[in-house]
Design a protein around this motif. Structure first.
Motif, short mmCIF file in Angstrom:
data_model
loop_
_atom_site.label_atom_id
_atom_site.label_comp_id
_atom_site.label_asym_id
_atom_site.label_seq_id
_atom_site.Cartn_x
_atom_site.Cartn_y
_atom_site.Cartn_z
N PRO A 65 -42.29 -59.90 -85.16
CA PRO A 65 -42.31 -58.79 -84.20
C PRO A 65 -43.71 -58.47 -83.68
O PRO A 65 -43.84 -57.82 -82.64
N ASP A 66 -44.74 -58.94 -84.36
CA ASP A 66 -46.10 -58.68 -83.90
C ASP A 66 -46.41 -59.43 -82.60
O ASP A 66 -47.37 -59.09 -81.91
N PHE A 67 -45.64 -60.45 -82.27
CA PHE A 67 -45.86 -61.22 -81.05
C PHE A 67 -44.76 -61.02 -80.02
O PHE A 67 -44.82 -61.58 -78.93
N ALA A 68 -43.74 -60.23 -80.35
CA ALA A 68 -42.60 -60.05 -79.46
C ALA A 68 -43.00 -59.41 -78.13
O ALA A 68 -42.49 -59.79 -77.08
N TYR A 69 -43.90 -58.46 -78.17
CA TYR A 69 -44.35 -57.81 -76.94
C TYR A 69 -44.95 -58.84 -75.99
O TYR A 69 -44.64 -58.87 -74.79
N LEU A 87 -43.80 -59.90 -72.29
CA LEU A 87 -44.77 -59.72 -71.22
C LEU A 87 -45.03 -61.03 -70.47
O LEU A 87 -45.31 -61.03 -69.27
N SER A 88 -44.90 -62.16 -71.16
CA SER A 88 -45.11 -63.46 -70.52
C SER A 88 -43.90 -63.89 -69.68
O SER A 88 -43.96 -64.88 -68.97
N GLY A 89 -42.80 -63.14 -69.78
CA GLY A 89 -41.62 -63.46 -68.98
C GLY A 89 -40.62 -64.35 -69.67
O GLY A 89 -39.65 -64.79 -69.06
N GLN A 90 -40.84 -64.64 -70.94
CA GLN A 90 -39.88 -65.48 -71.66
C GLN A 90 -38.66 -64.64 -72.01
O GLN A 90 -38.77 -63.60 -72.66
N TYR A 91 -37.50 -65.08 -71.60
CA TYR A 91 -36.27 -64.35 -71.87
C TYR A 91 -35.92 -64.49 -73.35
O TYR A 91 -36.06 -65.57 -73.93
N TYR A 92 -35.45 -63.40 -73.94
CA TYR A 92 -35.06 -63.40 -75.34
C TYR A 92 -33.55 -63.49 -75.41
O TYR A 92 -32.84 -62.69 -74.81
N LEU A 140 -37.03 -54.54 -79.88
CA LEU A 140 -37.68 -53.38 -79.26
C LEU A 140 -39.03 -53.76 -78.66
O LEU A 140 -39.37 -53.36 -77.54
N GLU A 141 -39.82 -54.53 -79.39
CA GLU A 141 -41.13 -54.93 -78.90
C GLU A 141 -41.01 -55.90 -77.72
O GLU A 141 -41.74 -55.80 -76.75
N TRP A 142 -40.06 -56.82 -77.81
CA TRP A 142 -39.84 -57.74 -76.70
C TRP A 142 -39.42 -56.97 -75.45
O TRP A 142 -39.94 -57.21 -74.36
N ARG A 143 -38.49 -56.04 -75.62
CA ARG A 143 -38.00 -55.26 -74.48
C ARG A 143 -39.14 -54.48 -73.81
O ARG A 143 -39.20 -54.39 -72.59
N ARG A 144 -40.04 -53.94 -74.60
CA ARG A 144 -41.19 -53.21 -74.06
C ARG A 144 -42.04 -54.14 -73.18
O ARG A 144 -42.42 -53.78 -72.07
N GLY A 145 -42.32 -55.35 -73.66
CA GLY A 145 -43.07 -56.32 -72.87
C GLY A 145 -42.29 -56.79 -71.64
O GLY A 145 -42.84 -56.94 -70.55
#
Length: 114
Positions: A75-79, A83-88, A103-108
């Protein structure tokens, strides 16, 4: 490099580009093919797909995939991934840090799409 997060983003991007060809330069190293799929955030290939690729060591692919997912689901890299545009695609759901990762990915991702 002064910022290790950008290094990880670059590694994820490069591994994502190479994950579609397990027979590429690595030969038939199915652990590496599974690892590349997992670390790039791809879903695990089905038995049917692996059979069509003539996978002789499915357990190697599975082990590599599991190890790759552990790296990707940090999760430390999810943001940065968002932010880079990679779809999760939900591969971290059900892991110990799955909710925090999402949550972190969604924020980015929200910043990426604005």
């Amino acid at each position: 490099m002064k910022n290790p997060v950008w290094f990880i983003v670059i590694v994820l991007f490069i591994s994502g580009c190479s994950a579609s060809d397990p027979d590429g330069a690595q030969g038939k190293n199915w652990y590496q093919a599974g690892y590349r799929d997992g670390v790039a955030g791809h879903h695990q290939r089905t038995y049917k797909v692996l059979s069509a690729l003539d996978v002789t060591q499915q357990s190697d692919y599975d082990k590599g995939y599991t190890d790759g997912v552990k790296v990707f689901c940090n999760p430390d890299f999810a943001y940065q991934i968002g932010l880079s545009g990679q779809y999760y695609d939900g591969i971290c759901d059900g892991t110990a840090n799955g909710n925090r990762f999402r949550l972190e990915w969604r924020r980015g991702w929200q910043q990426f799409t604005q």
